[in-house]
Design an enzyme around this catalytic site. Structure first.
Site: not given
Lengths: 197, 223
Positions: B57, B78
């Protein structure tokens, strides 16, 4: 959707098809917890949950209890099952290490299944279609055939589930049984091709 | 996404954060393949993959390579890596049902949130402005608090995995015997339990809010 006085949110949560949805999730949590200890009970529960999947749509239409919440609940359960199936099958195939290579192929297929479902869902939302089953502009003939012919779609979905259960049940003597299963799968496919002609 | 001349699809697949994403997937596959043979290596790899999750990110924003594909890749990785660990825990501990229920909650809360976000039109499920719960607002506005809760979940699951020696451990027994293990477990366990509990509570609130949004969407549509 039929006109009715505004339902409270609780009444929607208590719609019959949604209750069937909750039961499905709980049944699957329990089924996968015992899947290696009691394969037959697991297969039974898994199959019952699959039947409920068909039933809840039927009830929703019959009792006029169609809801967006219900549709999302259905999709959530579907995603949950995809993931748990992939992982349980991985555990199963890793433990049966003799079939490691064949198992990897099967696993890649399952992983592909998940990735496709997720990505399809997202792209559908982004493009604004109301359901990923409304496919009008795809150029792939197989794609169109799959989504336009509900019986064909149903047959493919049921086949996946049945194959999956068979894999679990047969996993006693890995090498032999996977070869048997592949032969059986080939036979099914040839039968269908013959039937269509 | 930043303005730039139309990138080909290949260039998006080759964005640095997306490459980090692919590395994460491979790392997780290897980690889970060896998880029973070398528990500590597994824990290290799993943790590193989790750190990369934060890194990609950061790189995406720094290098102006934010993409929807990257966000979806991130989310799928995830969910699947947490799911793998939870399924492993469900087979290693009794009652396994607890871990599978946690998995159901994880998937349900994220998916309901994603769907209702698309219906209502928010740009990210992290842009929460109109929820009345103070815990909810605190969680999403304070990135450090959110980070602590997310990390706690992963750390708790790794600890539980490391604590299990025999094939089917009783969860309660293992937790109550942790005082006989080393001090590291003794400190990390309660800390991560608190963060984990808050995260699960947030998951429940998130799911309920999103489910309500689905119902309100139907009601609004009829009018």
């Amino acid at each position: 959707m039929a006109k009715k006085s505004r339902p409270s949110t609780l009444s929607v949560y208590l719609y019959v098809p949604n209750i069937i949805g909750y039961v499905r999730i709980l049944m699957n949590c329990y089924a996968f917890a015992i899947c290696f200890k009691n394969k037959y009970l697991f297969s039974l529960l898994y199959f019952v949950s699959f039947v409920c999947d068909a039933l809840d749509g039927w009830f929703a239409r019959k009792l006029n209890q169609v809801s967006t919440f219900g549709a999302v609940l259905d999709m959530v359960t579907d995603k949950y099952l995809l993931v748990v199936r992939l992982i349980s099958t991985t555990c199963l195939l890793v433990v049966l290490s003799q079939v490691y290579r064949l198992g990897l192929i099967f696993l890649s297929l399952l992983a592909l299944d998940i990735a496709c479902h997720w990505l399809q869902m997202y792209s559908t939302f982004l493009v604004g279609k109301s359901s990923h089953k409304d496919v009008k502009d795809s150029s792939s003939w197989l794609f169109k055939l799959y989504y336009r012919n509900r019986k064909f779609m149903g047959y493919c979905c049921v086949s996946c589930e049945v194959l999956y259960i068979i894999l679990f049940l047969l996993a006693n003597n890995p090498t032999e049984n996977l070869i048997e299963m592949k032969t059986a799968a080939d036979a099914c496919i040839l039968y269908d091709i013959a039937k269509k002609q």
